[in-house]
Design a protein around this motif. Structure first.
Motif, PDB file in Angstrom:
ATOM      1  N   THR A 206      40.498  35.395  44.854  1.00  0.00           N
ATOM      2  CA  THR A 206      40.981  34.141  45.431  1.00  0.00           C
ATOM      3  C   THR A 206      41.081  33.024  44.389  1.00  0.00           C
ATOM      4  O   THR A 206      41.372  31.881  44.748  1.00  0.00           O
ATOM      5  N   GLY A 207      40.869  33.331  43.132  1.00  0.00           N
ATOM      6  CA  GLY A 207      41.061  32.315  42.102  1.00  0.00           C
ATOM      7  C   GLY A 207      40.147  32.445  40.898  1.00  0.00           C
ATOM      8  O   GLY A 207      40.549  32.135  39.776  1.00  0.00           O
ATOM      9  N   GLU A 208      38.927  32.928  41.108  1.00  0.00           N
ATOM     10  CA  GLU A 208      38.003  32.974  39.974  1.00  0.00           C
ATOM     11  C   GLU A 208      38.461  33.964  38.913  1.00  0.00           C
ATOM     12  O   GLU A 208      38.358  33.687  37.710  1.00  0.00           O
ATOM     13  N   LEU A 209      38.958  35.106  39.328  1.00  0.00           N
ATOM     14  CA  LEU A 209      39.451  36.094  38.358  1.00  0.00           C
ATOM     15  C   LEU A 209      40.560  35.497  37.496  1.00  0.00           C
ATOM     16  O   LEU A 209      40.534  35.601  36.262  1.00  0.00           O
ATOM     17  N   GLN A 210      41.513  34.859  38.140  1.00  0.00           N
ATOM     18  CA  GLN A 210      42.664  34.334  37.429  1.00  0.00           C
ATOM     19  C   GLN A 210      42.265  33.189  36.492  1.00  0.00           C
ATOM     20  O   GLN A 210      42.726  33.117  35.342  1.00  0.00           O
ATOM     21  N   LYS A 211      41.409  32.292  36.984  1.00  0.00           N
ATOM     22  CA  LYS A 211      40.997  31.152  36.164  1.00  0.00           C
ATOM     23  C   LYS A 211      40.115  31.609  34.991  1.00  0.00           C
ATOM     24  O   LYS A 211      40.241  31.100  33.874  1.00  0.00           O
ATOM     25  N   THR A 212      39.217  32.558  35.252  1.00  0.00           N
ATOM     26  CA  THR A 212      38.371  33.081  34.176  1.00  0.00           C
ATOM     27  C   THR A 212      39.220  33.760  33.105  1.00  0.00           C
ATOM     28  O   THR A 212      39.009  33.560  31.898  1.00  0.00           O
ATOM     29  N   THR A 213      40.173  34.562  33.546  1.00  0.00           N
ATOM     30  CA  THR A 213      41.066  35.252  32.608  1.00  0.00           C
ATOM     31  C   THR A 213      41.854  34.247  31.766  1.00  0.00           C
ATOM     32  O   THR A 213      42.001  34.419  30.543  1.00  0.00           O
ATOM     33  N   ASP A 214      42.336  33.192  32.398  1.00  0.00           N
ATOM     34  CA  ASP A 214      43.091  32.171  31.656  1.00  0.00           C
ATOM     35  C   ASP A 214      42.226  31.506  30.585  1.00  0.00           C
ATOM     36  O   ASP A 214      42.697  31.254  29.463  1.00  0.00           O
ATOM     37  N   ILE A 215      40.970  31.231  30.924  1.00  0.00           N
ATOM     38  CA  ILE A 215      40.076  30.596  29.946  1.00  0.00           C
ATOM     39  C   ILE A 215      39.829  31.521  28.757  1.00  0.00           C
ATOM     40  O   ILE A 215      39.893  31.111  27.597  1.00  0.00           O
ATOM     41  N   ILE A 216      39.552  32.788  29.056  1.00  0.00           N
ATOM     42  CA  ILE A 216      39.300  33.747  27.976  1.00  0.00           C
ATOM     43  C   ILE A 216      40.527  33.880  27.082  1.00  0.00           C
ATOM     44  O   ILE A 216      40.432  33.870  25.845  1.00  0.00           O
ATOM     45  N   CYS A 217      41.691  33.990  27.710  1.00  0.00           N
ATOM     46  CA  CYS A 217      42.917  34.183  26.929  1.00  0.00           C
ATOM     47  C   CYS A 217      43.342  32.922  26.180  1.00  0.00           C
ATOM     48  O   CYS A 217      44.163  32.997  25.253  1.00  0.00           O
ATOM     49  N   SER A 218      42.803  31.772  26.564  1.00  0.00           N
ATOM     50  CA  SER A 218      43.129  30.535  25.845  1.00  0.00           C
ATOM     51  C   SER A 218      42.422  30.448  24.506  1.00  0.00           C
ATOM     52  O   SER A 218      42.785  29.627  23.649  1.00  0.00           O
TER      53      SER A 218
ATOM     54  N   ASP B 266      33.328  46.038  29.325  1.00  0.00           N
ATOM     55  CA  ASP B 266      33.026  45.234  30.514  1.00  0.00           C
ATOM     56  C   ASP B 266      31.688  45.747  31.044  1.00  0.00           C
ATOM     57  O   ASP B 266      31.638  46.660  31.865  1.00  0.00           O
ATOM     58  N   LEU B 267      30.613  45.169  30.554  1.00  0.00           N
ATOM     59  CA  LEU B 267      29.280  45.719  30.778  1.00  0.00           C
ATOM     60  C   LEU B 267      28.763  45.309  32.163  1.00  0.00           C
ATOM     61  O   LEU B 267      28.671  44.125  32.475  1.00  0.00           O
ATOM     62  N   GLY B 268      28.432  46.320  32.974  1.00  0.00           N
ATOM     63  CA  GLY B 268      28.062  46.041  34.351  1.00  0.00           C
ATOM     64  C   GLY B 268      29.242  45.488  35.120  1.00  0.00           C
ATOM     65  O   GLY B 268      29.091  44.643  36.006  1.00  0.00           O
ATOM     66  N   GLY B 269      30.437  45.987  34.800  1.00  0.00           N
ATOM     67  CA  GLY B 269      31.684  45.391  35.288  1.00  0.00           C
ATOM     68  C   GLY B 269      32.033  45.702  36.722  1.00  0.00           C
ATOM     69  O   GLY B 269      33.007  45.147  37.243  1.00  0.00           O
ATOM     70  N   GLY B 270      31.308  46.600  37.389  1.00  0.00           N
ATOM     71  CA  GLY B 270      31.504  46.841  38.812  1.00  0.00           C
ATOM     72  C   GLY B 270      32.923  47.195  39.180  1.00  0.00           C
ATOM     73  O   GLY B 270      33.431  48.262  38.817  1.00  0.00           O
ATOM     74  N   HIS B 271      33.609  46.309  39.892  1.00  0.00           N
ATOM     75  CA  HIS B 271      34.969  46.573  40.363  1.00  0.00           C
ATOM     76  C   HIS B 271      35.986  46.650  39.232  1.00  0.00           C
ATOM     77  O   HIS B 271      37.086  47.175  39.420  1.00  0.00           O
ATOM     78  N   GLY B 272      35.668  46.120  38.065  1.00  0.00           N
ATOM     79  CA  GLY B 272      36.548  46.262  36.910  1.00  0.00           C
ATOM     80  C   GLY B 272      37.764  45.363  36.900  1.00  0.00           C
ATOM     81  O   GLY B 272      38.629  45.491  36.026  1.00  0.00           O
ATOM     82  N   LEU B 273      37.840  44.407  37.816  1.00  0.00           N
ATOM     83  CA  LEU B 273      39.042  43.572  37.896  1.00  0.00           C
ATOM     84  C   LEU B 273      39.224  42.677  36.669  1.00  0.00           C
ATOM     85  O   LEU B 273      40.356  42.360  36.286  1.00  0.00           O
ATOM     86  N   TYR B 274      38.108  42.281  36.044  1.00  0.00           N
ATOM     87  CA  TYR B 274      38.253  41.469  34.830  1.00  0.00           C
ATOM     88  C   TYR B 274      38.907  42.287  33.722  1.00  0.00           C
ATOM     89  O   TYR B 274      39.752  41.782  32.973  1.00  0.00           O
ATOM     90  N   SER B 275      38.545  43.535  33.618  1.00  0.00           N
ATOM     91  CA  SER B 275      39.182  44.393  32.618  1.00  0.00           C
ATOM     92  C   SER B 275      40.660  44.563  32.905  1.00  0.00           C
ATOM     93  O   SER B 275      41.501  44.499  31.995  1.00  0.00           O
ATOM     94  N   VAL B 276      41.005  44.791  34.174  1.00  0.00           N
ATOM     95  CA  VAL B 276      42.404  44.959  34.555  1.00  0.00           C
ATOM     96  C   VAL B 276      43.202  43.707  34.207  1.00  0.00           C
ATOM     97  O   VAL B 276      44.275  43.773  33.598  1.00  0.00           O
ATOM     98  N   ALA B 277      42.668  42.538  34.596  1.00  0.00           N
ATOM     99  CA  ALA B 277      43.388  41.281  34.365  1.00  0.00           C
ATOM    100  C   ALA B 277      43.539  40.980  32.884  1.00  0.00           C
ATOM    101  O   ALA B 277      44.596  40.511  32.431  1.00  0.00           O
ATOM    102  N   LEU B 278      42.496  41.238  32.105  1.00  0.00           N
ATOM    103  CA  LEU B 278      42.567  40.946  30.670  1.00  0.00           C
ATOM    104  C   LEU B 278      43.526  41.896  29.962  1.00  0.00           C
ATOM    105  O   LEU B 278      44.231  41.492  29.032  1.00  0.00           O
TER     106      LEU B 278
END
Length: 361
Positions: free
Chosen positions: A152-164, A176-188
């Motif tokens: 709902t927004g945290e994934l996208q905003k976090t990804t934008d910050i990292i990529c900036s 992605d240590l302890g990455g669970g659902h892995g969505l941060y890896s997918v988005a990055l």
């Protein structure tokens, strides 16, 4: 004229008591109404405006109760009414229809399920939380609720910050240590076409991680089963992500991560930290934290607090010594929504650092 003794005392203001009862009662009933609407498929039938009577016929539900539910959902801003009948609001179309990639139905279900442990509070107060049988496992419905929330927004905003951070453009391998659902890896990986990502977590989470990698076309995301505390995690990574991770504030795990990074590698950590002397962030969540058993884990007295955690000041000192700090983002920059449950972001920080050649003294 004789009078009887006045046995009815003059009351004090009962506002605090009745506000608590009113808010809890209305909130709980509203949650159950939303859950019922999701379960019987109300929102699947209201992409276009439909009279309540027709909706009841399509759902095979009681017409009068269906009309009452539509009126309630309208008051809650999930439906809107026009001359033709009731239809979904735009937010409902986005988050409450099962066909949506951002569907939040499992969050509603998980919150409702999480309330059940509070219904055992008297028993738990007497007997304690037990050995983990009532614990909040990270597999099953809960991991899917966490995935839905972050969409709902945290994934996208976090990804934008990292990529900036300019240095991220050169990252080729991510753990992605302890990455669970892995969505941060997918988005990055979607933002960095040359990135290969590995989600490292317990075996019970592999199905969820692979589900989201397939759902969002994460072709360069792999899963590696393991225990971050006891198993080797590899080495030579260009970047390691550690997000909302139990043990993420212990010296032992931070040292392990530092050793696993390549020279100049990026460490990306996102957690709620406790300052020295900080008593609580949320008494409500502290209460729930105390109610849940975590087998083999030494919890602290506060939500997301564990034995051997470093304070916020100690974490910053460690990170500054071992990394050149590239970016610190406050919770308001990456987490738009909050829930008063386990999984809340509290006052988390996202910190990105580049591994120093030699740690500072």
């Amino acid at each position: 004229m004789p009078t009887e003794p006045n046995l009815i005392p003059s009351p004090q203001d009962a506002g605090t008591l009745y506000r608590t009862i009113h808010d809890a009662e209305r909130g709980y009933k509203s949650l159950l109404a939303l859950k019922a609407a999701l379960n019987i498929g109300v929102f699947e039938h209201l992409e276009q405006a439909v009279p309540a009577a027709q909706l009841a016929q399509e759902l095979n539900t009681d017409p009068a109760m269906t009309l009452a539910l539509c009126r309630l959902l309208e008051e809650m801003d999930f439906l809107e009414k026009d001359p033709k009948g009731y239809r979904n609001t735009q937010q409902t179309q986005t988050f409450l229809r099962r066909s949506s990639l951002l569907y939040q139905g499992n969050v509603v279900s998980c919150v409702r399920g999480g309330i059940s442990i509070w219904e055992q509070l008297e028993e738990l107060l007497i007997n304690g939380p037990g050995d983990g049988s009532n614990g909040h496992g990270f597999a099953g419905e809960f991991i899917h609720a966490l995935a839905s929330e972050t969409l709902t927004g945290e994934l996208q905003k976090t990804t934008d910050i990292i990529c900036s951070v300019p240095e991220f453009e050169n990252v080729r391998t991510l753990l992605d240590l302890g990455g669970g659902h892995g969505l941060y890896s997918v988005a990055l990986c979607q933002q960095n076409a040359k990135l290969q990502a590995t989600v490292f977590d317990l075996p019970g989470l592999q199905e969820a991680a692979e589900h989201y990698a397939q759902k969002f076309d994460g072709k360069r995301v792999n899963f590696q089963a393991g225990n971050q505390f006891t198993d080797p995690i590899g080495d030579g990574y260009d970047a390691i992500l550690l997000s909302y991770n139990p043990g993420g504030k212990t010296r032992a795990l931070l040292d392990k991560i530092h050793s696993a990074l390549a020279p100049g590698g990026l460490f990306i950590t996102k957690h709620a930290y406790y300052a020295r002397g900080e008593r609580t962030k949320s008494p409500l969540l502290d209460m729930e934290w105390s109610m849940r058993g975590f087998s083999g884990v030494n919890k602290g007295p506060n939500i997301y607090r564990f034995k051997n955690d470093m304070s916020h000041e100690e974490v910053l000192q460690y990170l500054t010594s071992h990394y050149e700090i590239l970016r610190i983002a406050g919770v308001h920059e990456f987490a738009p929504n909050r829930l008063g449950k386990i999984g809340d972001r509290l006052d988390s920080q996202l910190i990105i650092g580049r591994k120093r050649q030699t740690p500072l003294e």
